[in-house]
Design a protein around this motif. Sequence first.
Motif, PDB file in Angstrom:
ATOM      1  N   GLU A 127       6.546   6.061   0.662  1.00  0.00           N
ATOM      2  CA  GLU A 127       5.614   6.736   1.561  1.00  0.00           C
ATOM      3  C   GLU A 127       4.283   5.999   1.597  1.00  0.00           C
ATOM      4  N   ASP A 128       3.616   6.137   2.712  1.00  0.00           N
ATOM      5  CA  ASP A 128       2.240   5.688   2.862  1.00  0.00           C
ATOM      6  C   ASP A 128       1.389   6.864   2.384  1.00  0.00           C
ATOM      7  N   PRO A 129       0.571   6.695   1.345  1.00  0.00           N
ATOM      8  CA  PRO A 129      -0.212   7.821   0.834  1.00  0.00           C
ATOM      9  C   PRO A 129      -1.105   8.483   1.882  1.00  0.00           C
ATOM     10  N   ALA A 130      -1.477   7.747   2.913  1.00  0.00           N
ATOM     11  CA  ALA A 130      -2.342   8.304   3.951  1.00  0.00           C
ATOM     12  C   ALA A 130      -1.613   9.335   4.810  1.00  0.00           C
ATOM     13  N   THR A 131      -0.292   9.178   4.966  1.00  0.00           N
ATOM     14  CA  THR A 131       0.463  10.073   5.853  1.00  0.00           C
ATOM     15  C   THR A 131       1.570  10.829   5.147  1.00  0.00           C
ATOM     16  N   GLY A 132       1.980  10.366   3.958  1.00  0.00           N
ATOM     17  CA  GLY A 132       3.111  10.981   3.266  1.00  0.00           C
ATOM     18  C   GLY A 132       4.436  10.552   3.859  1.00  0.00           C
ATOM     19  N   GLN A 133       4.427   9.612   4.794  1.00  0.00           N
ATOM     20  CA  GLN A 133       5.639   9.144   5.477  1.00  0.00           C
ATOM     21  C   GLN A 133       5.573   7.629   5.655  1.00  0.00           C
ATOM     22  N   GLY A 161       0.802  -1.221   0.000  1.00  0.00           N
ATOM     23  CA  GLY A 161       0.000   0.000   0.000  1.00  0.00           C
ATOM     24  C   GLY A 161       0.834   1.269   0.000  1.00  0.00           C
ATOM     25  N   PHE A 162       2.140   1.159  -0.312  1.00  0.00           N
ATOM     26  CA  PHE A 162       3.040   2.300  -0.312  1.00  0.00           C
ATOM     27  C   PHE A 162       3.302   2.778  -1.736  1.00  0.00           C
ATOM     28  N   GLU A 163       3.736   4.024  -1.835  1.00  0.00           N
ATOM     29  CA  GLU A 163       4.172   4.576  -3.116  1.00  0.00           C
ATOM     30  C   GLU A 163       5.677   4.757  -3.070  1.00  0.00           C
ATOM     31  N   LEU A 164       6.338   4.337  -4.123  1.00  0.00           N
ATOM     32  CA  LEU A 164       7.778   4.482  -4.230  1.00  0.00           C
ATOM     33  C   LEU A 164       8.097   5.935  -4.570  1.00  0.00           C
ATOM     34  N   VAL A 165       8.991   6.548  -3.810  1.00  0.00           N
ATOM     35  CA  VAL A 165       9.389   7.929  -4.048  1.00  0.00           C
ATOM     36  C   VAL A 165      10.696   7.962  -4.848  1.00  0.00           C
ATOM     37  N   ALA A 206       2.120  22.196   7.385  1.00  0.00           N
ATOM     38  CA  ALA A 206       1.347  21.544   6.327  1.00  0.00           C
ATOM     39  C   ALA A 206       1.456  20.027   6.342  1.00  0.00           C
ATOM     40  N   THR A 207       2.464  19.500   7.010  1.00  0.00           N
ATOM     41  CA  THR A 207       2.642  18.050   7.013  1.00  0.00           C
ATOM     42  C   THR A 207       1.695  17.426   8.011  1.00  0.00           C
ATOM     43  N   ARG A 208       1.163  16.303   7.615  1.00  0.00           N
ATOM     44  CA  ARG A 208       0.240  15.588   8.494  1.00  0.00           C
ATOM     45  C   ARG A 208       1.032  14.866   9.572  1.00  0.00           C
ATOM     46  N   PRO A 209       0.585  14.918  10.796  1.00  0.00           N
ATOM     47  CA  PRO A 209       1.308  14.195  11.841  1.00  0.00           C
ATOM     48  C   PRO A 209       1.242  12.694  11.588  1.00  0.00           C
TER      49      PRO A 209
END
Length: 190
Positions: A45-51, A23-27, A167-170
């Motif tokens: 990154e996990d698309p839900a958190t960006g991290q 479920g991750f996106e390759l950066v 702006a970053t999601r915790p």
Amino acid sequence: METRLADIARLTEVIEPEARALGFELVRVKMTGSGEERTLQIMAEDPATGQLVVNQCMELSRRVSDRIDAVEEEGEELVHGAYNLEVSSPGIDRPLTRPKDYAEWAGHEAKISLSEKVDGHRNLTGELVGIEGDMVSIDDNKAGRVSVPLDKIHAAQLVFTDKLLAATRPLDMSGVDDIEELNEEEEAQD
């Protein structure tokens, strides 16, 4: 033999499905160092958190390691010689590697290094305007608005600012207490 650009493309073909399966996106996939001190860096990154949190990094690392081993057992050498595998999250001051990064992070400060001079500039720093087609625009602190072709960008990265931090999601820190409790239980048993 050093890893060539084509090898990174092949490695990406092998690694990306493993990241997607979790479920991750390759950066980014990158080989650094030389000789025995080489490191295969995988950023996802996990698309839900960006991290990614530590457990997610470990899970992806195991999957990628197993997949690379399986491909090499079939006779294809993906990486010649010894290397270290490093899986990480992009972090707040993340690299901008995909066209969607330039759209998602518009309005934030970025540094862009070009592979060749464009309009007399090789390095640009300022507010990222965004991307239209294959043209990335930035309001450079010195040159004003500059638009450059995506394929002329050697490297780009967000600059850590208070605005970016806000702006970053915790990250989801659920499970951290469980880890601390587990460590305390292990210490009590010793």
